[in-house]
Design an enzyme around this catalytic site. Sequence first.
Site, PDB file in Angstrom:
ATOM      1  N   SER A   1      33.205  21.911  67.559  1.00 28.29           N
ATOM      2  CA  SER A   1      31.892  22.523  67.744  1.00 28.29           C
ATOM      3  C   SER A   1      30.871  21.423  68.030  1.00 28.29           C
ATOM      4  CB  SER A   1      31.525  23.367  66.521  1.00 28.29           C
ATOM      5  OG  SER A   1      30.396  24.157  66.784  1.00 28.29           O
TER       6      SER A   1
ATOM      7  N   ASP B   1      35.956  32.125  73.070  1.00 30.74           N
ATOM      8  CA  ASP B   1      34.805  31.570  72.358  1.00 30.74           C
ATOM      9  C   ASP B   1      33.512  32.198  72.867  1.00 30.74           C
ATOM     10  OD1 ASP B   1      32.827  29.998  71.191  1.00 30.74           O
ATOM     11  OD2 ASP B   1      33.945  28.137  71.460  1.00 30.74           O
TER      12      ASP B   1
ATOM     13  N   HIS C   1      35.879  30.335  68.636  1.00 30.96           N
ATOM     14  CA  HIS C   1      35.159  29.089  68.385  1.00 30.96           C
ATOM     15  C   HIS C   1      35.807  28.238  67.296  1.00 30.96           C
ATOM     16  CE1 HIS C   1      31.739  26.504  68.957  1.00 30.96           C
ATOM     17  NE2 HIS C   1      31.462  26.509  67.673  1.00 30.96           N
TER      18      HIS C   1
END
Length: 670
Positions: free
Chosen positions: A495, A586, A618
């Site tokens: 991330s 995602d 994600h």
Amino acid sequence: MNCFPWQFSDLLKFSNETKLIPREYLYGNANKLSPKISYDGEYLAFIAPREGIMNIFVSYDLYNLSQAKPITFDKNRGIREFWWTYDNRILYSNDKNGDEDYKIYSVNIDTNDVTCLTPFENVQSKLIRLSPKFPHEIIIKINMPDPTTHNLYKINQKTLKITQIEMNNQSFNDYFVDDLLRVRCASKDAGINGKEIYVKDDNSDEKSDKWRLIISYNLDDATSSNVISLDNDGTIYLIDSHESEFNSLYKLDIENGKELELIAKPPDQKADINKILFHPATRKPLAYSVTYLRDQWFHLDEKILYDLVFLRNFDDSEFDIISQSLDNLIWTVSYESGNKPPKYYLYNRNDQSIHHLFDARPKLDQYTLGRVFPLIIESRDKLNLACYLTLPAGKYDTSAKYKPKNPLPLILHVHGGPWSRDYYCFKADSQLFANRGYAVLNVNYRSSIGLGKSLIRAGIGQWGKKMNNDLIDAVRWAIHNNVAIKEKIAIYGKSYGGYATLAGLAFTDVNDFEFACGIEFAGPSDLVKLIRTIPPYWKSSYEEFVYRLGGDPDTDKGKKYLESCSPSKHADNIKKPLLIAQGKNDPRVKYEKHNDILESLKRNKISAGYILYCDEGHGFVKPKNQLSFAAFTEKFLSTYLGGRHEQYDKDEFKNLNLKVECGKKLLGLT
């Protein structure tokens, strides 16, 4: 309190080369997780594998789980979160392959019947409130009919009747509902003006829209101030930082209160309040914790003091209270630390007895894990960065604090968010890397939360700039203190940590070291695209998100600035090997067939790998996907940093729903 209790027997373990820990023991399914007591104290539920997939089990014997039975039978992604209801049903949520469109399900623990309470497509459902006064009813927020805002609904678990009780005309982010299932309080983002807290004056009409603004927080306080609970007497409890660098605990009477009343201001504050324990029936706060480097608990109720002292003395690891019976006499408790996976206990407050339930990863007991050192590293502009250094077992000098016997290859492990933080908790990645022979450094850089307003404020508009400098300063510290070999340093993250990896390779310009390689998962490379493709339910936070990133993509100046911080626009600067992974579903960092960074690496003949996980979003949910990425990661690191790794066959992952679009030879898949 001694944070690092050692015994002579422990030192003997470290004198020998540690055994290679199989990846399966770190990333495969846990033995059991998340034990939760039912509100009546009669049942215990937990998550455990069934045919290789994590499902919910229920035991009718609190002290013997051998006869526990599965009550869910998921065969895809598994279940990660669940809640008891007051009529002894269980609720859980799940999405489809990482799309974050969560549905909520209800399970009858006697018949195992599972009912989807929110059978709507392309919407997101989140649980808001359960009440002992209405045990069959639940309050849920759902972003329908408008995908950009969540409206409130009441669902009866028996009749399955769903009723809208609040139309979100004010773009609220969070709602607070009392035990009579009345909507009493709400909060919303106010863009660059911060955050606003409202109360509802007229509760005789559930659909009334008589909202009154009671508190406005500026942007400086927005992240560390919020409503946290609403008790049965109409009192709001808040954490609030308007008068200091760190937050404190306050209360406010909805009907008559005009000023916040201070409940607790932690002594010797160096960090924000982290956890708060409430009485499950009255909803009043009983205790709270503050986490700087380690977690410290403080009592608000004298009766709880004895329990906190008992739990602290029982085990020196960080502890958390996971669930409570409605009378607050039975708790489930977890313990974990940097080198101890979670252990779970049943605690009876009547006689202060504690019963071991299970360990999350008991197979790790036969291995010596890396030691984790909490420490402070100062940035170049004098910010104190709370960090955690993990050193391989047997590789550190027991007579010197956080010093290896010889400098080691180092992995800079960057946390996601960036509005999150690292804690002194068990991290599979850090233990894998330490077992393979690397030092691991986790850094709470500027923008990390929970460590004061100044650290968050200092990160505004600093993606790839001063936020990157903090990471570089931490690595410089490691080199200067003979922790790291400067030619063998990798940067790794997911991330925002993935973005930091790309930025570290594209933007870092230092004379004393450069990263040897990088590994990232789900990291945004183009900040303009990141902002323009955020999920619709983030709309209310859009203005603040843009401000914190430092540029509006709809203005020439803002777009130019964001491009200056976007690694994809500077991909030709990346000269070191890079491994990239992405979840195809995602919703935050959208998958694109054309990857500018990958194309640049190919063009410049830089070693690169690219893995597309077609059934993830994600983050990783499926253990087999996590295992494969860990295998590719340690193989990649072994190639460029020289550590050891667990071998794998090229056909080991052939049945997974992934595509290796680049770097098959590099990853040993040819």
